[in-house]
Design an enzyme around this catalytic site. Structure first.
Site, PDB file in Angstrom:
ATOM      1  N   HIS A   1       3.223  20.013 -13.792  1.00 24.92           N
ATOM      2  CA  HIS A   1       2.086  19.833 -12.878  1.00 24.92           C
ATOM      3  C   HIS A   1       2.498  20.328 -11.497  1.00 24.92           C
ATOM      4  CE1 HIS A   1      -1.644  18.298 -11.420  1.00 24.92           C
ATOM      5  NE2 HIS A   1      -1.112  17.323 -10.715  1.00 24.92           N
TER       6      HIS A   1
ATOM      7  N   GLY B   1      -1.934  -0.116  -9.684  1.00 23.89           N
ATOM      8  CA  GLY B   1      -2.362   0.624  -8.487  1.00 23.89           C
ATOM      9  C   GLY B   1      -3.875   0.535  -8.417  1.00 23.89           C
ATOM     10  N   GLY B   2      -4.349  -0.082  -7.344  1.00 21.41           N
ATOM     11  CA  GLY B   2      -5.799  -0.288  -7.220  1.00 21.41           C
ATOM     12  C   GLY B   2      -6.396   0.560  -6.113  1.00 21.41           C
TER      13      GLY B   2
ATOM     14  N   ASN C   1       2.705  11.059  -8.811  1.00 15.92           N
ATOM     15  CA  ASN C   1       3.419  12.320  -8.580  1.00 15.92           C
ATOM     16  C   ASN C   1       4.794  12.086  -7.944  1.00 15.92           C
ATOM     17  OD1 ASN C   1       1.900  14.597  -9.436  1.00 15.92           O
ATOM     18  ND2 ASN C   1       0.370  14.159  -7.850  1.00 15.92           N
TER      19      ASN C   1
ATOM     20  N   ARG D   1       4.073  18.103  -3.926  1.00 12.09           N
ATOM     21  CA  ARG D   1       4.148  16.872  -4.729  1.00 12.09           C
ATOM     22  C   ARG D   1       5.594  16.373  -4.751  1.00 12.09           C
ATOM     23  NH1 ARG D   1       0.850  20.325  -7.832  1.00 12.09           N
ATOM     24  NH2 ARG D   1      -1.308  19.639  -8.134  1.00 12.09           N
TER      25      ARG D   1
ATOM     26  N   ASP E   1      -2.281  -4.644  -8.081  1.00 16.41           N
ATOM     27  CA  ASP E   1      -1.653  -3.973  -6.931  1.00 16.41           C
ATOM     28  C   ASP E   1      -0.687  -4.960  -6.293  1.00 16.41           C
ATOM     29  OD1 ASP E   1      -1.210  -2.241  -4.554  1.00 16.41           O
ATOM     30  OD2 ASP E   1      -3.032  -1.230  -5.207  1.00 16.41           O
TER      31      ASP E   1
ATOM     32  N   GLY F   1      -7.180   4.226  -9.058  1.00 16.36           N
ATOM     33  CA  GLY F   1      -7.236   2.940  -9.757  1.00 16.36           C
ATOM     34  C   GLY F   1      -8.641   2.363  -9.796  1.00 16.36           C
TER      35      GLY F   1
ATOM     36  N   ARG G   1      -0.088  12.851  -1.615  1.00 12.72           N
ATOM     37  CA  ARG G   1       0.399  13.734  -0.539  1.00 12.72           C
ATOM     38  C   ARG G   1      -0.697  14.007   0.486  1.00 12.72           C
ATOM     39  NH1 ARG G   1       0.558  19.924  -2.880  1.00 12.72           N
ATOM     40  NH2 ARG G   1      -0.856  19.589  -4.641  1.00 12.72           N
TER      41      ARG G   1
HETATM   42  N1  LIG Z   1      -1.244  13.480 -12.174  1.00  8.64           N
HETATM   43  C1  LIG Z   1      -2.272  13.936 -11.477  1.00  8.64           C
HETATM   44  O1  LIG Z   1      -2.929  14.871 -11.898  1.00  8.64           O
HETATM   45  C2  LIG Z   1      -2.651  13.274 -10.181  1.00  8.64           C
HETATM   46  C3  LIG Z   1      -3.906  13.501  -9.618  1.00  8.64           C
HETATM   47  C4  LIG Z   1      -4.230  12.866  -8.415  1.00  8.64           C
HETATM   48  C5  LIG Z   1      -3.308  12.003  -7.805  1.00  8.64           C
HETATM   49  N2  LIG Z   1      -2.106  11.816  -8.397  1.00  8.64           N
HETATM   50  C6  LIG Z   1      -1.118  10.862  -7.832  1.00  8.64           C
HETATM   51  O2  LIG Z   1      -1.539   9.537  -8.127  1.00  8.64           O
HETATM   52  C7  LIG Z   1      -0.996   8.626  -7.168  1.00  8.64           C
HETATM   53  C8  LIG Z   1      -2.072   7.679  -6.672  1.00  8.64           C
HETATM   54  O3  LIG Z   1      -3.096   8.371  -5.996  1.00  8.64           O
HETATM   55  P1  LIG Z   1      -4.281   7.549  -5.277  1.00  8.64           P
HETATM   56  O4  LIG Z   1      -5.162   8.559  -4.647  1.00  8.64           O
HETATM   57  O5  LIG Z   1      -4.852   6.540  -6.191  1.00  8.64           O
HETATM   58  O6  LIG Z   1      -3.442   6.794  -4.129  1.00  8.64           O
HETATM   59  P2  LIG Z   1      -3.850   5.484  -3.289  1.00  8.64           P
HETATM   60  O7  LIG Z   1      -2.945   5.452  -2.104  1.00  8.64           O
HETATM   61  O8  LIG Z   1      -5.309   5.440  -3.066  1.00  8.64           O
HETATM   62  O9  LIG Z   1      -3.463   4.279  -4.279  1.00  8.64           O
HETATM   63  C9  LIG Z   1      -2.153   3.987  -4.639  1.00  8.64           C
HETATM   64  C10 LIG Z   1      -2.030   2.471  -4.771  1.00  8.64           C
HETATM   65  O10 LIG Z   1      -0.728   2.172  -5.281  1.00  8.64           O
HETATM   66  C11 LIG Z   1      -0.421   0.893  -4.755  1.00  8.64           C
HETATM   67  N3  LIG Z   1       1.005   0.572  -4.922  1.00  8.64           N
HETATM   68  C12 LIG Z   1       2.051   0.889  -4.125  1.00  8.64           C
HETATM   69  N4  LIG Z   1       3.182   0.350  -4.622  1.00  8.64           N
HETATM   70  C13 LIG Z   1       2.850  -0.331  -5.728  1.00  8.64           C
HETATM   71  C14 LIG Z   1       3.574  -1.092  -6.671  1.00  8.64           C
HETATM   72  N5  LIG Z   1       4.892  -1.270  -6.569  1.00  8.64           N
HETATM   73  N6  LIG Z   1       2.901  -1.649  -7.697  1.00  8.64           N
HETATM   74  C15 LIG Z   1       1.566  -1.486  -7.817  1.00  8.64           C
HETATM   75  N7  LIG Z   1       0.821  -0.766  -6.955  1.00  8.64           N
HETATM   76  C16 LIG Z   1       1.460  -0.193  -5.929  1.00  8.64           C
HETATM   77  C17 LIG Z   1      -0.851   0.997  -3.300  1.00  8.64           C
HETATM   78  O11 LIG Z   1      -0.942  -0.284  -2.694  1.00  8.64           O
HETATM   79  C18 LIG Z   1      -2.178   1.712  -3.443  1.00  8.64           C
HETATM   80  O12 LIG Z   1      -3.274   0.802  -3.525  1.00  8.64           O
HETATM   81  C19 LIG Z   1      -0.341   9.527  -6.101  1.00  8.64           C
HETATM   82  O13 LIG Z   1       1.057   9.586  -6.332  1.00  8.64           O
HETATM   83  C20 LIG Z   1      -0.966  10.897  -6.337  1.00  8.64           C
HETATM   84  O14 LIG Z   1      -0.123  11.955  -5.923  1.00  8.64           O
HETATM   85  C21 LIG Z   1      -1.761  12.436  -9.554  1.00  8.64           C
HETATM   86  O1  LIG Z   2      -2.318  17.604  -5.749  1.00  5.15           O
HETATM   87  C1  LIG Z   2      -2.029  16.420  -5.646  1.00  5.15           C
HETATM   88  O2  LIG Z   2      -1.222  16.015  -4.806  1.00  5.15           O
HETATM   89  C2  LIG Z   2      -2.702  15.399  -6.498  1.00  5.15           C
HETATM   90  C3  LIG Z   2      -2.793  15.793  -7.931  1.00  5.15           C
HETATM   91  O3  LIG Z   2      -1.564  16.137  -8.481  1.00  5.15           O
HETATM   92  C4  LIG Z   2      -3.810  16.877  -8.171  1.00  5.15           C
HETATM   93  O4  LIG Z   2      -3.489  17.878  -8.817  1.00  5.15           O
HETATM   94  O5  LIG Z   2      -4.966  16.702  -7.719  1.00  5.15           O
END
Ligand SMILES: NC(=O)c1ccc[n+]([C@@H]2O[C@H](COP(=O)([O-])OP(=O)(O)OC[C@H]3O[C@@H](n4cnc5c(N)ncnc54)[C@H](O)[C@@H]3O)[C@@H](O)[C@H]2O)c1
Ligand SMILES: O=C(O)C[C@H](O)C(=O)O
Length: 313
Positions: free
Chosen positions: A180, A12-13, A125, A93, A36, A17, A87
């Site tokens: 989470h 994921g870039g 998520n 989430r 990606d 990423g 989201r």
């Molecule tokens: N765990 C946490 O605390 C936390 C915190 C923030 C965000 N998140 C989650 O992290 C995820 C990514 O967030 P983001 O802001 O980087 O999103 P983003 O949309 O900026 O990036 C996601 C990337 O995933 C790529 N992608 C889609 N399908 C793919 C595949 N099959 N293989 C490889 N890459 C693929 C997309 O092309 C996109 O570039 C979300 O699900 C978000 O909810 C979790």
């Molecule tokens: O809240 C979200 O959807 C992204 C992530 O899980 C966060 O806690 O920032």
């Protein structure tokens, strides 16, 4: 010459990423492959080129490669998964479950094929359900699969405490357990500032407000950004975990790890203090909780179980 640098595969870039790639290079953790899907080829190649040019300014010797081919990710020491949709305001989430599970099926199958020896950190998520699916599909040993959330949730809590007290964040020690989600469990009784119990420093009503803001910390960012969710702090939090593994730091960090009886709970990935070193998750620490804390943790566990119950593999 043999390749002796560590290799970090970022799946994921997007927003997180790209920041992961930058931090990995700035901390000189190893060479990075930013992967990606083909539609995002320009994005990952562009970010790689941009960061490599920054490396020349600052003298970093780690390289980033942007790729849409899993063969380039093969053999990574650490894989961090941020492939998934973030989201938008008004969503939970859990609303991301179906769309992100589809992505996870693809990613986990490729990890199984190309990176069976990696330490894999999931960020996508809904966190606890995604790491459960990842572990099942990729078939990796339980100590080599974790979810990142606790470092971020704890960091938010510490940030709000330092702001409330006007003190250095370095002296705030805190722990947030559980899933989470909005019923995560900030453990106030176990939190201190410079060794002084937090409960002696902040009045209960203010502390309750900090707990509430921590629980809703993700949504606060989603409502500000409007088109996605947090990315700077999530990237730093994930790198702390990757670094502890790669450098065998044995840091004690909260992470979603597979429980097998700790806290009286089993069979699910859930946020608990772990020790992360060269062996991956080397230990899970079973914190002694009082009845009220245990009840809160059980509630959070039930929420995770409910979401995982909807995971169709
Ligand atoms: N765990 C946490 O605390 C936390 C915190 C923030 C965000 N998140 C989650 O992290 C995820 C990514 O967030 P983001 O802001 O980087 O999103 P983003 O949309 O900026 O990036 C996601 C990337 O995933 C790529 N992608 C889609 N399908 C793919 C595949 N099959 N293989 C490889 N890459 C693929 C997309 O092309 C996109 O570039 C979300 O699900 C978000 O909810 C979790
Ligand atoms: O809240 C979200 O959807 C992204 C992530 O899980 C966060 O806690 O920032």
């Amino acid at each position: 010459m043999a390749h002796t640098k560590k290799k970090i595969g970022l799946i994921g870039g997007g927003q997180i990423g790209g920041n992961l790639a930058l931090l990995a290079v700035q901390k000189q953790l190893g060479d990075v492959v930013l992967y990606d899907i083909p539609v995002a080829e320009g994005l990952v190649k562009g970010k790689a080129l941009d960061i490599n040019q920054l490396s020349a300014v600052d003298g970093y010797d780690c390289r980033v490669t942007g790729s849409t081919d899993w063969k380039d990710v093969a053999g990574s020491d650490v894989v961090i998964i941020t492939a998934g949709v973030p989201r938008k305001p008004g969503m939970s989430r859990e609303d991301l479950l179906d769309v992100n599970l589809k992505i996870m099926r693809d990613v986990a199958a490729n990890i199984k094929q190309h990176c069976p020896n990696a330490f894999v950190i999931n960020v996508a998520n809904p966190l606890d359900a995604m790491v459960f699916a990842l572990h099942k599909i990729a078939g990796l040993p339980k100590n080599m699969v974790v979810g990142m959330a606790g470092v971020l949730d704890t960091s938010r809590f510490k940030c709000f405490v330092a702001e409330a007290l006007g003190c250095s964040i370095r002296d705030v020690e805190a722990l947030v357990l559980g899933g989470h989600g909005d019923d995560m469990v900030p453990l106030v009784r176990h939190s201190t500032v410079g060794g002084v119990p937090l409960t002696q420093l902040i009045a209960k009503d203010k502390l309750d407000a900090i707990i509430d803001r921590t629980r809703k910390g993700g949504a606060e960012l989603v409502n500000l950004y409007k088109t996605g969710s947090a990315y700077f702090a999530p990237a730093s939090s994930s790198i702390a975990m990757a670094e502890s593994y790669l450098l065998d730091r044995k840091r004690v960090l909260p992470a979603a790890a597979l429980l097998e009886g700790q806290y009286g709970l089993s069979g699910y990935f859930f946020g608990v203090p772990t020790q992360i070193g060269a062996g991956g998750v080397e230990k899970i620490i079973d914190v002694q909780l009082n009845d009220a804390e245990k009840a809160e943790l059980n509630k959070s566990f039930e929420s995770v179980k409910k979401t995982v119950g909807e995971v169709k593999l």
